[in-house]
Design a protein around this motif. Sequence first.
Motif, short mmCIF file in Angstrom:
data_model
loop_
_atom_site.label_atom_id
_atom_site.label_comp_id
_atom_site.label_asym_id
_atom_site.label_seq_id
_atom_site.Cartn_x
_atom_site.Cartn_y
_atom_site.Cartn_z
N THR A 159 -4.09 -6.39 4.03
CA THR A 159 -3.22 -5.81 3.00
C THR A 159 -4.03 -5.14 1.90
O THR A 159 -3.83 -3.98 1.57
N CYS A 160 -4.97 -5.89 1.31
CA CYS A 160 -5.73 -5.31 0.21
C CYS A 160 -6.73 -4.26 0.71
O CYS A 160 -7.02 -3.29 0.01
N LYS A 161 -7.24 -4.42 1.94
CA LYS A 161 -8.14 -3.39 2.49
C LYS A 161 -7.40 -2.07 2.67
O LYS A 161 -7.97 -1.00 2.42
N GLY A 162 -6.13 -2.14 3.07
CA GLY A 162 -5.34 -0.92 3.23
C GLY A 162 -5.12 -0.21 1.91
O GLY A 162 -5.21 1.02 1.82
N LYS A 179 0.83 -1.21 0.00
CA LYS A 179 0.00 0.00 0.00
C LYS A 179 0.86 1.26 0.00
O LYS A 179 0.48 2.29 -0.58
N MET A 180 2.07 1.19 0.61
CA MET A 180 2.95 2.36 0.61
C MET A 180 3.61 2.55 -0.75
O MET A 180 3.82 3.69 -1.18
N PHE A 197 -6.02 9.15 -11.22
CA PHE A 197 -6.39 8.86 -12.60
C PHE A 197 -5.46 7.84 -13.24
O PHE A 197 -5.83 7.16 -14.20
N HIS A 198 -4.25 7.73 -12.70
CA HIS A 198 -3.20 6.96 -13.36
C HIS A 198 -2.91 5.62 -12.69
O HIS A 198 -2.03 4.87 -13.15
N CYS A 199 -3.61 5.31 -11.61
CA CYS A 199 -3.38 4.06 -10.88
C CYS A 199 -4.70 3.31 -10.71
O CYS A 199 -5.76 3.91 -10.58
N PHE A 200 -4.59 1.99 -10.69
CA PHE A 200 -5.77 1.16 -10.52
C PHE A 200 -5.35 -0.13 -9.82
O PHE A 200 -4.16 -0.48 -9.82
N TYR A 201 -6.30 -0.82 -9.21
CA TYR A 201 -5.99 -2.07 -8.52
C TYR A 201 -7.05 -3.10 -8.81
O TYR A 201 -8.17 -2.79 -9.21
N TYR A 202 -6.66 -4.36 -8.62
CA TYR A 202 -7.60 -5.47 -8.77
C TYR A 202 -7.33 -6.47 -7.65
O TYR A 202 -6.17 -6.79 -7.36
N SER A 258 -6.61 -11.74 -2.25
CA SER A 258 -7.73 -11.36 -1.37
C SER A 258 -7.47 -11.80 0.06
O SER A 258 -7.95 -11.17 1.00
N ASP A 259 -6.70 -12.89 0.23
CA ASP A 259 -6.44 -13.48 1.55
C ASP A 259 -7.73 -13.93 2.24
O ASP A 259 -7.76 -14.05 3.48
N LYS A 260 -8.78 -14.16 1.47
CA LYS A 260 -10.03 -14.66 2.04
C LYS A 260 -9.87 -16.13 2.41
O LYS A 260 -9.28 -16.91 1.67
N LYS A 261 -10.46 -16.53 3.54
CA LYS A 261 -10.35 -17.91 4.01
C LYS A 261 -11.49 -18.79 3.50
O LYS A 261 -11.42 -20.01 3.55
N TYR A 262 -12.55 -18.17 3.01
CA TYR A 262 -13.69 -18.87 2.43
C TYR A 262 -14.44 -17.83 1.57
O TYR A 262 -14.19 -16.62 1.70
#
Length: 367
Positions: free
Chosen positions: A190-193, A158-159, A204-209, A178-182
């Motif tokens: 991590t992804c929530k941060g 995230k940093m 405008f120039h950054c994106f995540y999935y 996702s680190d989801k357990k189910y």
Amino acid sequence: MLIEICEDVVVLAENNDSDSITVLEKIAMAHRYGKHFVYASFPVLIRLCKMQSLNKFTRKIYSDIKKHHASSGTLASAIGFRVKVTIASPPASASINYIQFNPKLVSGFELYEETHLLAENLLDCSFFEYIVEYYKRSMGINSPVCFYPMQGGGDTIKMVYLNEIQLRQHFCLAIMDSDKKYPQGALGDTCKGLKRIHRQYNPFHCFYYIMENTREVENLIPLSVVKSYNNNSNKQIFRDNIDVDFSFFDMKEGLLSCKIVGDIYTYWTSQLSVYTGLNEQLSECSGCVSHSNPRPTENDCEEVCDCRRIIEGFGSKLLDNLHRDNDSKERLKNVEEHHLSNAQKTEWHAIGKLIFEWCCASSAMRT
């Protein structure tokens, strides 16, 4: 990234606007070195080739783009997402499928540098290359991709993402576990941060999935590829023919006895319903974990019950091992749809599409 040059910027450059001239020179460099896929209408390219405010070499690069206009136009029409270089006011609609790039507002942006692909590990970026090639095969696309791999190292991703946002110099795409357990489980910290940072800055120039149909990148590896490596065919999953959905299984550590509690227990009881022995073990471990205070650790389970794992994993170096093995790499290069689970099909298509759209490029010019 598909970079489309709009006519209004060309008009400004013809009138010696320095920002417009600079951005056209940067875009030309991106084409020359195969960093992005550059497109413009044929009339615009004719004007660029004749523009005296551009230097001779830049005009030569635009001549090369014009020479391939027919084939590039076919590809451009098939790519839904792009960057439009224009000074026009942004549209009010939130559903636009392009990035509006105004050279008057972001003059320091390095359009000549490839998109930065950010993952938690550099090995993930290498694995994503197989996924984007699979997507290209499935879509009948024959075009290079170009990206600069970056790693975040777990929570620090995230940093790194924040730094890319604040630099405002490169396109950046982050692909996250996702680190989801189910399936209905919570996303990992991590992804929530990273999501919070993106929502705060709305770059405008950054994106995540986030790969929400699987737990982490190792769950994207076809089981047939995992099985073919070394002596993995003797591992418990294959030895005992455990045929379940492994989308949220910890491929590295396995199904740990000390984790069998609450919704995790409910999920795996459903998954392993036809495996009587494993289900009995699940029930026994769940009862132990639920009534122990403090909750037992892996070592406690091993010492007390000699049952550290209900289903063994493939080790912390699973992805690294496959990446170093020539046979595994060949199998990954030739993955077909029938090799993938339903969750993997969804993720391979989504990740492949996104990386292709953000990282598509032309072949570098021969000079």
